[in-house]
Scaffold this motif. Sequence first.
Motif, PDB file in Angstrom:
ATOM      1  N   GLU A 273       0.839  -1.207   0.000  1.00 25.50           N
ATOM      2  CA  GLU A 273       0.000   0.000   0.000  1.00 25.50           C
ATOM      3  C   GLU A 273       0.875   1.258   0.000  1.00 25.50           C
ATOM      4  OE1 GLU A 273      -2.944   0.273   3.014  1.00 25.50           O
ATOM      5  OE2 GLU A 273      -3.876  -1.647   2.536  1.00 25.50           O
ATOM      6  N   LYS A 274       1.898   1.270   0.831  1.00 25.94           N
ATOM      7  CA  LYS A 274       2.795   2.431   0.905  1.00 25.94           C
ATOM      8  C   LYS A 274       3.504   2.658  -0.425  1.00 25.94           C
ATOM      9  CE  LYS A 274       3.737   2.175   5.870  1.00 25.94           C
ATOM     10  NZ  LYS A 274       4.773   1.911   6.905  1.00 25.94           N
TER      11      LYS A 274
ATOM     12  N   TYR B 193       0.926   4.029  -2.833  1.00 28.11           N
ATOM     13  CA  TYR B 193       0.544   5.376  -2.376  1.00 28.11           C
ATOM     14  C   TYR B 193       1.468   6.447  -2.969  1.00 28.11           C
ATOM     15  CZ  TYR B 193      -0.631   9.151   0.903  1.00 28.11           C
ATOM     16  OH  TYR B 193      -1.028  10.346   1.456  1.00 28.11           O
ATOM     17  N   GLY B 194       2.735   6.102  -3.182  1.00 25.13           N
ATOM     18  CA  GLY B 194       3.696   7.077  -3.686  1.00 25.13           C
ATOM     19  C   GLY B 194       3.720   7.217  -5.202  1.00 25.13           C
TER      20      GLY B 194
ATOM     21  N   ASN C 248       2.409   8.444  -8.881  1.00 26.22           N
ATOM     22  CA  ASN C 248       1.604   9.525  -9.456  1.00 26.22           C
ATOM     23  C   ASN C 248       0.667   8.970 -10.530  1.00 26.22           C
ATOM     24  OD1 ASN C 248       3.080   9.331 -11.957  1.00 26.22           O
ATOM     25  ND2 ASN C 248       4.706  10.573 -11.035  1.00 26.22           N
TER      26      ASN C 248
ATOM     27  N   THR D 225      -4.380   8.453  -8.938  1.00 26.15           N
ATOM     28  CA  THR D 225      -3.038   8.455  -8.345  1.00 26.15           C
ATOM     29  C   THR D 225      -2.964   7.324  -7.329  1.00 26.15           C
ATOM     30  OG1 THR D 225      -3.666   9.914  -6.519  1.00 26.15           O
ATOM     31  CG2 THR D 225      -2.907  10.955  -8.582  1.00 26.15           C
TER      32      THR D 225
ATOM     33  N   HIS E 190      -2.459   7.727  -4.279  1.00 28.18           N
ATOM     34  CA  HIS E 190      -3.214   8.225  -3.120  1.00 28.18           C
ATOM     35  C   HIS E 190      -4.693   7.882  -3.253  1.00 28.18           C
ATOM     36  CE1 HIS E 190      -5.280  11.214  -0.565  1.00 28.18           C
ATOM     37  NE2 HIS E 190      -4.216  11.066   0.222  1.00 28.18           N
ATOM     38  N   ASP E 191      -5.224   7.931  -4.474  1.00 23.99           N
ATOM     39  CA  ASP E 191      -6.634   7.577  -4.717  1.00 23.99           C
ATOM     40  C   ASP E 191      -6.870   6.081  -4.507  1.00 23.99           C
ATOM     41  OD1 ASP E 191      -7.366  10.206  -5.444  1.00 23.99           O
ATOM     42  OD2 ASP E 191      -6.660   9.882  -7.496  1.00 23.99           O
TER      43      ASP E 191
ATOM     44  N   LYS F  78      -7.787   4.475  -1.111  1.00 14.33           N
ATOM     45  CA  LYS F  78      -9.071   4.819  -0.484  1.00 14.33           C
ATOM     46  C   LYS F  78     -10.010   3.607  -0.534  1.00 14.33           C
ATOM     47  CE  LYS F  78      -8.776   9.735  -1.737  1.00 14.33           C
ATOM     48  NZ  LYS F  78      -9.361  10.820  -2.541  1.00 14.33           N
TER      49      LYS F  78
END
Length: 427
Positions: free
Chosen positions: A141-142, A145-146, A148, A171, A173-174, A177
């Motif tokens: 996940e990490k 998460y990074g 783009n 991204t 980050h999306d 979720k």
Amino acid sequence: MFLYNNPLVKGLASLMGYIMEGIYFVFSQMGILNIGLCIIVFTIVIRMFLLPMQVKQQKFSKLNAIMSPEIKAIQEKYKGKKDQETQMKQQAEIKEVYAKYGTSPTGSCLQLLIQMPILFALYAVIRDIPHYVSSVHKSYEKFIYGMNAQQVKEFFGSKSILGKYVNDKLTGHDLVKPKFHNQLENCIAAMTGTNSTGATLKLAHGHKLQDLFDAVHGAATEVIIRLNNFLGLNVGSSPSENIGSFKTASIAIIIAALAIPLLSGVFQFVSVQLTTRMNKNNAAADVPGMGGSMKIMNFIMPIFSIYMCYILPVGIGIYWCIGSLVMMVQQLCINKYLDKKGMDAIIEENRKKAAKKAERKKARKGIYRENVIDAAQNKAKAKDESGMSAAEKEAKLQKAKEAAAKKQGSLAAKANLVSDYNKKNDK
């Protein structure tokens, strides 16, 4: 797909997932983050759990080697006879042989049936470790998460991974979720090459995992590389992919990549030969044509093992090699233990267990059914060597008496005349 979605397999896989998570936790506390080492320990633990079943299976094989000549002699005795009573008599005699040794024809099959869902569950866990080990999942996940939007599109931008969101500018980050939970799982599965349902997902646009690592830099990338590194290989990629993923693969990488499938083949071959020697008197070897077929299979299976471990992820190859090695050691130890114990003691122990099991079965189902079966088998067994039952002999004797009585001038006819005269005078 069906096997991995089976409720029993999924339940067992969840339990094994806790074992794998515990192993990973112990290693992480020691500062060791390596999925390959976790797979090795995990395979040993599961094989030790299966040890009692293997003992029973090997014990049955030894008993079968002793019983086979007796069973074969009974089958030869009734060879060519297909009538129902003869078949029942044959079954009754074979049943006596199994009872003498305190076992049953299904003694080996049952152990294999029990082991099958366990092995499928084990395979499912190894195929998709991030799904079962939460700490590993968080590391992935990490990493995602990074990423783009451009990187997500380049490496995960396919219908099989993102579904209807394939054209969206998502991204990393999306993706982490809750709304994109399924897409996130698919992204992780694409990185590991497989998932727990048995499906195979690959990165978009034909990219290799090394391409993704080269594009995404950072601490999270280093953790993922460290997790998946085993002897310089990526456990989520096949040996063939490991060799092809590096533009200038080192000699060490090539040797390590080829060593895993080759070792799996060697261990498989030795294991098969060991089993064959231990069961050299098995009845299957006496069946016409079976001996040659078994010899062919002894060579085909190791070759098949080499091929599968070359095209499947390295993690599966590690499991295959360690599993075969542990099984060989167990076979030798079990065989030594059984030889020391002696077949007489094993047979006596089996008889006692069989007697207790029979008593429980009768108490649970009643003795009526058992009596009916025994009566039918005893009736068939009551036949003498001429092939006639006692009732058939009595009927034939009666017919002979009647025929003799009807013959004029015979002693039987004269005896009947005397008998008739006496009956008339008594009236």
